[in-house]
Design an enzyme around this catalytic site. Structure first.
Site, PDB file in Angstrom:
ATOM      1  N   GLY A 299       0.794  -1.226   0.000  1.00 22.33           N
ATOM      2  CA  GLY A 299       0.000   0.000   0.000  1.00 22.33           C
ATOM      3  C   GLY A 299       0.823   1.271   0.000  1.00 22.33           C
ATOM      4  O   GLY A 299       0.270   2.365   0.177  1.00 22.33           O
TER       5      GLY A 299
ATOM      6  N   TYR B 202      -1.815  -2.532 -11.590  1.00 22.42           N
ATOM      7  CA  TYR B 202      -3.271  -2.590 -11.761  1.00 22.42           C
ATOM      8  C   TYR B 202      -3.688  -2.009 -13.116  1.00 22.42           C
ATOM      9  O   TYR B 202      -4.707  -1.354 -13.243  1.00 22.42           O
ATOM     10  CB  TYR B 202      -3.985  -1.885 -10.600  1.00 22.42           C
ATOM     11  CG  TYR B 202      -3.482  -2.371  -9.265  1.00 22.42           C
ATOM     12  CD1 TYR B 202      -3.799  -3.647  -8.820  1.00 22.42           C
ATOM     13  CD2 TYR B 202      -2.641  -1.589  -8.470  1.00 22.42           C
ATOM     14  CE1 TYR B 202      -3.293  -4.136  -7.617  1.00 22.42           C
ATOM     15  CE2 TYR B 202      -2.137  -2.068  -7.268  1.00 22.42           C
ATOM     16  CZ  TYR B 202      -2.470  -3.340  -6.852  1.00 22.42           C
ATOM     17  OH  TYR B 202      -1.974  -3.822  -5.673  1.00 22.42           O
TER      18      TYR B 202
ATOM     19  N   ARG C   9      -8.480   2.120 -13.918  1.00 16.98           N
ATOM     20  CA  ARG C   9      -8.291   2.881 -12.681  1.00 16.98           C
ATOM     21  C   ARG C   9      -8.974   4.255 -12.675  1.00 16.98           C
ATOM     22  O   ARG C   9      -9.606   4.609 -11.683  1.00 16.98           O
ATOM     23  CB  ARG C   9      -6.798   3.043 -12.360  1.00 16.98           C
ATOM     24  CG  ARG C   9      -6.080   1.705 -12.126  1.00 16.98           C
ATOM     25  CD  ARG C   9      -4.770   1.875 -11.398  1.00 16.98           C
ATOM     26  NE  ARG C   9      -4.984   2.308 -10.035  1.00 16.98           N
ATOM     27  CZ  ARG C   9      -4.908   3.542  -9.625  1.00 16.98           C
ATOM     28  NH1 ARG C   9      -4.572   4.504 -10.452  1.00 16.98           N
ATOM     29  NH2 ARG C   9      -5.175   3.837  -8.371  1.00 16.98           N
TER      30      ARG C   9
ATOM     31  N   CYS D  38     -18.282   1.756 -25.237  1.00 18.42           N
ATOM     32  CA  CYS D  38     -19.615   2.340 -25.200  1.00 18.42           C
ATOM     33  C   CYS D  38     -20.121   2.508 -23.774  1.00 18.42           C
ATOM     34  O   CYS D  38     -21.068   1.840 -23.352  1.00 18.42           O
ATOM     35  CB  CYS D  38     -20.573   1.485 -26.010  1.00 18.42           C
ATOM     36  SG  CYS D  38     -20.160   1.575 -27.741  1.00 18.42           S
ATOM     37  N   GLU D  39     -19.463   3.331 -23.029  1.00 21.23           N
ATOM     38  CA  GLU D  39     -19.826   3.656 -21.648  1.00 21.23           C
ATOM     39  C   GLU D  39     -19.466   5.120 -21.434  1.00 21.23           C
ATOM     40  O   GLU D  39     -18.336   5.523 -21.760  1.00 21.23           O
ATOM     41  CB  GLU D  39     -19.004   2.832 -20.640  1.00 21.23           C
ATOM     42  CG  GLU D  39     -19.174   1.342 -20.719  1.00 21.23           C
ATOM     43  CD  GLU D  39     -20.346   0.829 -19.881  1.00 21.23           C
ATOM     44  OE1 GLU D  39     -20.912   1.605 -19.080  1.00 21.23           O
ATOM     45  OE2 GLU D  39     -20.686  -0.362 -20.046  1.00 21.23           O
TER      46      GLU D  39
ATOM     47  N   GLU E 248       4.815  -6.212   1.513  1.00 23.34           N
ATOM     48  CA  GLU E 248       4.104  -6.728   0.333  1.00 23.34           C
ATOM     49  C   GLU E 248       3.841  -5.619  -0.677  1.00 23.34           C
ATOM     50  O   GLU E 248       2.687  -5.322  -0.993  1.00 23.34           O
ATOM     51  CB  GLU E 248       2.767  -7.343   0.762  1.00 23.34           C
ATOM     52  CG  GLU E 248       2.884  -8.485   1.742  1.00 23.34           C
ATOM     53  CD  GLU E 248       1.525  -9.007   2.211  1.00 23.34           C
ATOM     54  OE1 GLU E 248       0.483  -8.419   1.838  1.00 23.34           O
ATOM     55  OE2 GLU E 248       1.503  -9.995   2.938  1.00 23.34           O
ATOM     56  N   PRO E 249       4.879  -4.982  -1.184  1.00 22.53           N
ATOM     57  CA  PRO E 249       4.644  -3.886  -2.130  1.00 22.53           C
ATOM     58  C   PRO E 249       4.179  -4.394  -3.480  1.00 22.53           C
ATOM     59  O   PRO E 249       4.691  -5.400  -3.985  1.00 22.53           O
ATOM     60  CB  PRO E 249       6.034  -3.259  -2.260  1.00 22.53           C
ATOM     61  CG  PRO E 249       6.962  -4.415  -2.063  1.00 22.53           C
ATOM     62  CD  PRO E 249       6.310  -5.285  -1.033  1.00 22.53           C
TER      63      PRO E 249
ATOM     64  N   ARG F  61       2.266  -1.740  -6.071  1.00 18.54           N
ATOM     65  CA  ARG F  61       2.410  -0.500  -6.839  1.00 18.54           C
ATOM     66  C   ARG F  61       3.782   0.150  -6.642  1.00 18.54           C
ATOM     67  O   ARG F  61       4.343   0.706  -7.585  1.00 18.54           O
ATOM     68  CB  ARG F  61       1.306   0.475  -6.396  1.00 18.54           C
ATOM     69  CG  ARG F  61       1.140   1.669  -7.307  1.00 18.54           C
ATOM     70  CD  ARG F  61       0.162   2.690  -6.705  1.00 18.54           C
ATOM     71  NE  ARG F  61      -0.953   2.109  -6.027  1.00 18.54           N
ATOM     72  CZ  ARG F  61      -2.166   1.925  -6.562  1.00 18.54           C
ATOM     73  NH1 ARG F  61      -2.386   2.271  -7.802  1.00 18.54           N
ATOM     74  NH2 ARG F  61      -3.131   1.398  -5.839  1.00 18.54           N
TER      75      ARG F  61
HETATM   76  N1  LLP Z   1      -1.017  -7.078   0.197  1.00 17.14           N
HETATM   77  C1  LLP Z   1      -2.331  -7.332   0.143  1.00 17.14           C
HETATM   78  C2  LLP Z   1      -2.894  -8.306   1.084  1.00 17.14           C
HETATM   79  C3  LLP Z   1      -3.141  -6.675  -0.787  1.00 17.14           C
HETATM   80  O1  LLP Z   1      -4.442  -6.938  -0.832  1.00 17.14           O
HETATM   81  C4  LLP Z   1      -2.564  -5.724  -1.668  1.00 17.14           C
HETATM   82  C5  LLP Z   1      -3.384  -5.012  -2.649  1.00 17.14           C
HETATM   83  C6  LLP Z   1      -1.173  -5.499  -1.591  1.00 17.14           C
HETATM   84  C7  LLP Z   1      -0.432  -6.182  -0.637  1.00 17.14           C
HETATM   85  C8  LLP Z   1      -0.453  -4.547  -2.510  1.00 17.14           C
HETATM   86  O2  LLP Z   1      -0.900  -3.231  -2.435  1.00 17.14           O
HETATM   87  P1  LLP Z   1      -0.087  -2.085  -3.213  1.00 17.14           P
HETATM   88  O3  LLP Z   1       1.321  -2.039  -2.622  1.00 17.14           O
HETATM   89  O4  LLP Z   1      -0.028  -2.437  -4.641  1.00 17.14           O
HETATM   90  O5  LLP Z   1      -0.853  -0.844  -2.963  1.00 17.14           O
HETATM   91  N2  LLP Z   1      -6.750  -2.110  -7.977  1.00 17.14           N
HETATM   92  C9  LLP Z   1      -6.512  -1.046  -7.015  1.00 17.14           C
HETATM   93  C10 LLP Z   1      -5.603  -1.475  -5.895  1.00 17.14           C
HETATM   94  C11 LLP Z   1      -6.105  -2.713  -5.180  1.00 17.14           C
HETATM   95  C12 LLP Z   1      -5.147  -3.211  -4.151  1.00 17.14           C
HETATM   96  C13 LLP Z   1      -5.532  -4.582  -3.697  1.00 17.14           C
HETATM   97  N3  LLP Z   1      -4.654  -5.145  -2.738  1.00 17.14           N
HETATM   98  C14 LLP Z   1      -5.963   0.169  -7.758  1.00 17.14           C
HETATM   99  O6  LLP Z   1      -5.793   0.104  -8.973  1.00 17.14           O
HETATM  100  O7  LLP Z   1      -5.699   1.198  -7.138  1.00 17.14           O
END
Ligand code: LLP
Length: 429
Positions: free
Chosen positions: A253, A386, A326, A357-358, A287-288, A290
């Protein structure tokens, strides 16, 4: 390299002679070769981001240095996984399919953690058979199902309970997962009861504690509040149940800079986390998703038409919500720039919309942009996470190609779909 010294970074997509490049390759040439829409990833940038993350947490004792468990959902392309596997990353997965991909890319099973509120029996079995590092268990019923299955298989399943710390993370409602009304994890009290159950179960073994509060979070504070909560859970399990956990997993996150704001100060977070973990003997997992791949990827799209309608100017591109959902789904704000800048194109305020078409099909709204003519290319930035993975075939559109630039090489990481791909599984052949 010493604590706090970050590797010098170069922009993942740099302009040379007015033209955007990924490494040695101009986006114009790549688009010509592979057609648009096109995803382009900068592999060197992905590795640079992994190093930057590790350096931010370098204050931890060597034995407790973070395991970077890449969140596969952000970009599961095998070429990306392969790159990260070679750099020693683990994986955070949420499905049997992601486990399949991670193993296929050579990520060792003992560096794979499995999250998700709805793991099926088949998926639990697959994880046990593969010998993964741990299951991030999200409910008491899941724990029972895992214990019963492991016993049946004559195995012992490693468990970390995912705690819902009830913190607000001020990101989009759909990506905020650590507050009490979210479906993820269990309360600290319930987590304790689950550890009690694990301690008494012959086919379960407690190895860690887990939290993940959301995505694209720009402020360190909610991470630290969540960490404090899970550390209390860990302390209580040790004191009252005699359980010695190996690790704390802080989830992902970590916010990156995009069209809507600044990046999370990852070094400040790293320092604070290291201070809190000092002397506890707990390893750290991150758990990165993005953070590693977000700004390492772009979507290159062709301007088809420019259409004036009343006050508005619509730039109609050959990519839309089917390629990058997104903006329409999360209000994601991606920077957009022309692939070729000549300093002569008029700056205009435009909506960039796709062919779907949205009415909700757009890539950007109300954007001031030096506007090149139809036939020119636009680059949608921060699309490495994503992006393609959430692409769909809606309107029977073909999903685009993905290419990976790494060092001197460019690899077609996924070919563009063909019409035949659309009906695969619907016909006999
Ligand atoms: N760990 C877990 C348990 C997760 O569910 C997620 C993301 C991550 C790690 C990685 O999160 P990140 O570092 O990528 O922020 N589709 C959405 C984001 C959904 C995230 C879902 N879980 C978007 O495009 O913003």
């Amino acid at each position: 390299m010493g604590a706090g010294v970050l590797t010098a970074t170069s922009p993942p997509f740099a302009r040379r002679g007015g033209l955007l490049h990924c490494g040695a390759y101009s986006l114009e040439n790549l688009a010509q070769q592979y057609q648009t829409p096109l995803y382009v990833y900068n592999g060197d940038r992905i590795l640079e981001r992994k190093r930057a993350l590790e350096e931010a947490f370098a204050g931890l004792k060597a034995s407790l240095r973070p395991l970077v468990a890449y969140s596969v959902k952000a970009n599961p392309n095998l070429a990306v996984l392969d790159l990260l596997a070679r750099a020693g990353a683990g994986a955070d997965i949420v499905s049997g399919g992601e486990l399949f991909r991670a193993l296929r890319a050579g990520i060792p099973a003992d560096r794979i953690v499995f999250a998700g509120v709805g793991k099926s029996r088949d998926e639990l079995r697959y994880g046990i058979e593969a010998g993964i590092m741990s299951f991030h268990v999200e409910s008491a019923q899941e724990l029972e199902a895992l214990g019963a299955l492991a016993a049946e298989m004559g195995a012992v399943a490693p468990v970390a309970v995912r705690v819902n710390p009830d913190v607000q993370s001020f990101t989009h409602e759909f990506t905020s997962t650590g507050h009490a009304a979210a479906k993820f994890g269990v309360s600290p009290g319930e987590a304790h009861e689950m550890y009690r159950r694990v301690a008494a179960h012959p086919a379960l073994c407690a190895v860690g504690v887990d939290v993940h509060i959301g995505s694209q979070i720009r402020d360190p504070a909610p991470f630290l509040r969540a960490l404090d909560v899970v550390l209390q859970v860990e302390e209580r399990a040790r004191r009252e149940l005699g359980i010695e956990l190996d690790y704390v997993d802080l989830g992902g996150g970590f916010g990156i800079s995009d069209g809507a704001g600044e990046a999370l100060d990852i070094r400040a977070l790293g320092r604070e986390v290291a201070a809190r973990l000092e002397g506890r003997g707990l390893a750290l997992i991150l758990e990165p998703g993005r953070f590693l791949v977000g700004d390492a990827g772009v979507l290159v799209t062709l301007i088809l038409y420019v259409k004036k309608s009343g006050e508005k100017t619509f730039v109609v591109t050959d990519a839309g919500m089917t390629e990058l959902i997104r903006p329409s789904h999360y209000g994601g704000v991606h920077s957009v720039s022309p692939v070729r800048e000549n300093g002569r194109d008029p700056v205009e305020r435009v909506d960039i919309v796709g062919p779907v078409c949205e009415q909700g099909d757009f890539l950007a709204r109300d954007r001031l942009l030096p506007l090149p003519p139809p036939g020119a290319l636009l680059c949608v930035h921060q699309a490495g996470a994503y992006g393609f993975t959430m692409a769909s075939n809606y309107n029977s559109r073909l999903r685009p190609a993905e290419v990976l630039v790494h060092g001197e090489h460019v690899t077609l990481a996924r070919r563009r779909e063909r019409y035949d791909d659309l009906i695969r599984g619907e016909t006999d052949d």
